[in-house]
Design a protein around this motif. Structure first.
Motif, PDB file in Angstrom:
ATOM      1  N   LEU A   1       5.500  10.050 122.388  1.00 18.70           N
ATOM      2  CA  LEU A   1       4.883  11.073 121.539  1.00 18.70           C
ATOM      3  C   LEU A   1       3.618  10.532 120.880  1.00 18.70           C
ATOM      4  CD1 LEU A   1       5.058  13.891 120.315  1.00 18.70           C
ATOM      5  CD2 LEU A   1       6.522  12.937 118.546  1.00 18.70           C
ATOM      6  N   CYS A   2       3.694   9.323 120.354  1.00 17.38           N
ATOM      7  CA  CYS A   2       2.514   8.718 119.729  1.00 17.38           C
ATOM      8  C   CYS A   2       1.398   8.513 120.748  1.00 17.38           C
ATOM      9  CB  CYS A   2       2.883   7.383 119.083  1.00 17.38           C
ATOM     10  SG  CYS A   2       3.857   7.560 117.582  1.00 17.38           S
ATOM     11  N   GLU A   3       1.763   8.091 121.954  1.00 17.44           N
ATOM     12  CA  GLU A   3       0.769   7.893 123.004  1.00 17.44           C
ATOM     13  C   GLU A   3       0.074   9.209 123.363  1.00 17.44           C
ATOM     14  OE1 GLU A   3       0.657   6.712 127.715  1.00 17.44           O
ATOM     15  OE2 GLU A   3       2.315   6.004 126.484  1.00 17.44           O
TER      16      GLU A   3
ATOM     17  N   ILE B   1       2.434  19.462 116.434  1.00 17.15           N
ATOM     18  CA  ILE B   1       3.762  19.003 116.821  1.00 17.15           C
ATOM     19  C   ILE B   1       4.800  19.959 116.252  1.00 17.15           C
ATOM     20  CG2 ILE B   1       5.447  17.135 116.684  1.00 17.15           C
ATOM     21  CD1 ILE B   1       3.100  15.207 116.445  1.00 17.15           C
ATOM     22  N   ASN B   2       5.578  20.557 117.155  1.00 12.80           N
ATOM     23  CA  ASN B   2       6.633  21.486 116.773  1.00 12.80           C
ATOM     24  C   ASN B   2       7.860  20.676 116.367  1.00 12.80           C
ATOM     25  OD1 ASN B   2       8.555  23.451 116.522  1.00 12.80           O
ATOM     26  ND2 ASN B   2       8.228  24.352 118.530  1.00 12.80           N
TER      27      ASN B   2
ATOM     28  N   GLY C   1       8.442  13.191 115.412  1.00 16.80           N
ATOM     29  CA  GLY C   1       7.270  14.053 115.381  1.00 16.80           C
ATOM     30  C   GLY C   1       6.547  14.001 114.046  1.00 16.80           C
ATOM     31  N   MET C   2       7.305  13.961 112.973  1.00 17.87           N
ATOM     32  CA  MET C   2       6.698  13.883 111.645  1.00 17.87           C
ATOM     33  C   MET C   2       5.982  12.552 111.452  1.00 17.87           C
ATOM     34  SD  MET C   2       6.266  15.778 109.125  1.00 17.87           S
ATOM     35  CE  MET C   2       5.429  15.556 107.604  1.00 17.87           C
TER      36      MET C   2
ATOM     37  N   SER D   1      -2.795  11.853 112.431  1.00 18.17           N
ATOM     38  CA  SER D   1      -3.438  13.061 111.908  1.00 18.17           C
ATOM     39  C   SER D   1      -3.189  14.297 112.770  1.00 18.17           C
ATOM     40  CB  SER D   1      -4.953  12.848 111.761  1.00 18.17           C
ATOM     41  OG  SER D   1      -5.209  11.792 110.881  1.00 18.17           O
ATOM     42  N   ALA D   2      -1.977  14.447 113.239  1.00 15.91           N
ATOM     43  CA  ALA D   2      -1.579  15.658 113.945  1.00 15.91           C
ATOM     44  C   ALA D   2      -1.062  16.662 112.914  1.00 15.91           C
ATOM     45  CB  ALA D   2      -0.501  15.359 114.977  1.00 15.91           C
TER      46      ALA D   2
END
Length: 67
Positions: A4-6, A20-21, A33-34, A41-42
């Motif tokens: 996810l970070c990638e 990000i849901n 995700g959080m 900065s998503a």
């Protein structure tokens, strides 16, 4: 979380916004995700149904009280 970070990092480096849901998946995926949204900065968001399409007499009052 590393995938996810990638994905967020790659998208942000290409100039895209990342959303990000947090409501889809498990509690662990929501936490990942959080964290990814805070680190890169998503924008995290949580989807909640306005109305549930359930018609059952045992849970009708419970759903109405929680909405």
């Amino acid at each position: 979380m590393s995938l996810l970070c990638e994905l967020v990092r790659k998208g942000r480096s290409e100039g895209y916004f990342a959303y990000i849901n947090l409501s889809s998946g498990s509690e662990l995926s929501a936490i990942a995700g959080m964290l990814a949204s805070l680190l890169y900065s998503a924008v995290p968001y949580y989807v909640q149904a306005e109305k549930y399409n359930i018609e059952h007499p045992d849970i009708e009052g419970v759903l109405a009280a929680n909405c």
